[in-house]
Design a protein around this motif. Structure first.
Motif, PDB file in Angstrom:
ATOM      1  N   HIS A 143      -6.390  13.567  59.120  1.00 54.52           N
ATOM      2  CA  HIS A 143      -5.141  12.812  59.791  1.00 54.52           C
ATOM      3  C   HIS A 143      -5.759  11.553  60.313  1.00 54.52           C
ATOM      4  O   HIS A 143      -5.072  10.437  60.096  1.00 54.52           O
ATOM      5  CB  HIS A 143      -4.541  13.606  60.854  1.00 54.52           C
ATOM      6  N   ALA A 144      -7.039  11.531  61.008  1.00 58.87           N
ATOM      7  CA  ALA A 144      -7.316  10.311  61.843  1.00 58.87           C
ATOM      8  C   ALA A 144      -7.725   9.238  60.666  1.00 58.87           C
ATOM      9  O   ALA A 144      -7.613   7.897  60.922  1.00 58.87           O
ATOM     10  CB  ALA A 144      -8.468  10.675  62.458  1.00 58.87           C
TER      11      ALA A 144
ATOM     12  N   GLU B 176     -10.674  27.241  62.468  1.00 56.76           N
ATOM     13  CA  GLU B 176     -10.879  25.960  63.285  1.00 56.76           C
ATOM     14  C   GLU B 176     -11.659  25.002  62.276  1.00 56.76           C
ATOM     15  O   GLU B 176     -11.374  23.715  62.537  1.00 56.76           O
ATOM     16  CB  GLU B 176     -11.989  26.479  64.351  1.00 56.76           C
TER      17      GLU B 176
ATOM     18  N   ARG C  58     -10.806  24.384  59.127  1.00 54.10           N
ATOM     19  CA  ARG C  58      -9.915  23.866  58.325  1.00 54.10           C
ATOM     20  C   ARG C  58      -8.964  22.762  59.394  1.00 54.10           C
ATOM     21  O   ARG C  58      -8.619  21.786  58.971  1.00 54.10           O
ATOM     22  CB  ARG C  58      -8.964  24.867  57.831  1.00 54.10           C
ATOM     23  N   ARG C  59      -8.930  23.282  60.544  1.00 51.48           N
ATOM     24  CA  ARG C  59      -8.123  22.648  61.496  1.00 51.48           C
ATOM     25  C   ARG C  59      -8.998  21.207  61.834  1.00 51.48           C
ATOM     26  O   ARG C  59      -8.360  20.011  61.690  1.00 51.48           O
ATOM     27  CB  ARG C  59      -7.714  23.150  62.786  1.00 51.48           C
ATOM     28  N   ALA C  60     -10.309  21.353  61.995  1.00 58.40           N
ATOM     29  CA  ALA C  60     -11.196  19.921  62.161  1.00 58.40           C
ATOM     30  C   ALA C  60     -11.125  19.222  61.021  1.00 58.40           C
ATOM     31  O   ALA C  60     -10.951  17.816  61.176  1.00 58.40           O
ATOM     32  CB  ALA C  60     -12.504  20.521  62.791  1.00 58.40           C
ATOM     33  N   GLN C  61     -10.967  19.706  59.763  1.00 63.41           N
ATOM     34  CA  GLN C  61     -11.117  18.870  58.475  1.00 63.41           C
ATOM     35  C   GLN C  61      -9.605  18.233  58.646  1.00 63.41           C
ATOM     36  O   GLN C  61      -9.614  16.978  58.233  1.00 63.41           O
ATOM     37  CB  GLN C  61     -11.052  19.957  57.307  1.00 63.41           C
ATOM     38  N   ALA C  62      -8.509  18.923  58.811  1.00 68.38           N
ATOM     39  CA  ALA C  62      -7.196  18.472  58.727  1.00 68.38           C
ATOM     40  C   ALA C  62      -7.074  17.033  59.839  1.00 68.38           C
ATOM     41  O   ALA C  62      -6.347  16.172  59.570  1.00 68.38           O
ATOM     42  CB  ALA C  62      -6.275  19.453  58.912  1.00 68.38           C
ATOM     43  N   LEU C  63      -7.498  17.363  60.962  1.00 62.93           N
ATOM     44  CA  LEU C  63      -7.600  16.195  62.189  1.00 62.93           C
ATOM     45  C   LEU C  63      -8.319  14.956  61.802  1.00 62.93           C
ATOM     46  O   LEU C  63      -7.778  13.876  61.945  1.00 62.93           O
ATOM     47  CB  LEU C  63      -7.985  16.658  63.391  1.00 62.93           C
ATOM     48  N   ALA C  64      -9.388  15.256  60.956  1.00 62.61           N
ATOM     49  CA  ALA C  64     -10.459  14.175  60.560  1.00 62.61           C
ATOM     50  C   ALA C  64      -9.586  13.384  59.376  1.00 62.61           C
ATOM     51  O   ALA C  64      -9.494  12.219  59.398  1.00 62.61           O
ATOM     52  CB  ALA C  64     -11.472  14.787  59.981  1.00 62.61           C
TER      53      ALA C  64
ATOM     54  N   GLN D 179      -4.640   7.566  59.528  1.00 62.67           N
ATOM     55  CA  GLN D 179      -4.021   6.682  60.286  1.00 62.67           C
ATOM     56  C   GLN D 179      -4.776   5.362  60.417  1.00 62.67           C
ATOM     57  O   GLN D 179      -4.287   4.455  60.566  1.00 62.67           O
ATOM     58  CB  GLN D 179      -4.146   7.340  61.700  1.00 62.67           C
TER      59      GLN D 179
END
Length: 161
Positions: A94-95, A84, A86-92, A98
């Protein structure tokens, strides 16, 4: 999840692991379409899932639990928290990427040809400020103001790093 349901997950993962491994060994069965999942990656995923379900099954049997509850599984809970994070870090990331792309769409990269007189003055000013001529022009552009009558002016400033 009951012990029987865990056993079903182990059996399903074993079948999928075997099927994906067999597909890799038979080149004619491998589907390589543009949007199809990578067969090698899929085989690795099912091998990992099978190993994890076997670990869960062994934990349930060794602990004597009638049901598997992730909260009681310290190893699984730690892995889930790491996943979770790593997922949050990847989403951040990505944001942020963008946002950089949106900002880049508004940026302007241009080449400016100046006559000899303004070019000499710009180079001299940049040299005194320890900047490049492009940096001085960028600072000028950042400070430009367009009046209601469409006149352009630049408020006084000292070029700096």
């Amino acid at each position: 999840m009951s012990a029987a349901e865990v056993a079903e997950k182990v059996a399903e993962a074993a079948v999928r692991e075997r099927e994906t491994a067999e597909q890799l060994r038979s080149p004619g069965q491998v589907v390589r379409e543009p949007y199809a999942p990578d067969p090698e990656e899929l085989a690795e995923v099912w091998a990992a899932r099978h190993a994890e379900w076997r670990r869960v099954q062994a934990l349930v049997e060794a602990s004597g639990w009638e049901t598997y509850e992730p909260g009681r599984d310290s190893a699984g809970s730690a892995w889930a928290a790491e996943r979770e994070a790593r997922r949050a870090q990847a989403l951040a990331a990505h944001a942020a990427h963008q946002e950089r792309r949106r900002e880049a769409a508004d940026e302007l990269r241009t080449e400016v040809w100046l006559s000899a007189g303004p070019s000499r003055r710009l180079r001299a000013l940049a040299s005194r400020a320890g900047l490049t001529p492009q940096e001085v022009l960028a600072q000028l552009a950042e400070r430009m103001v367009i009046g209601e009558d469409r006149t352009v002016s630049v408020r006084a400033f000292r070029p700096s790093h």
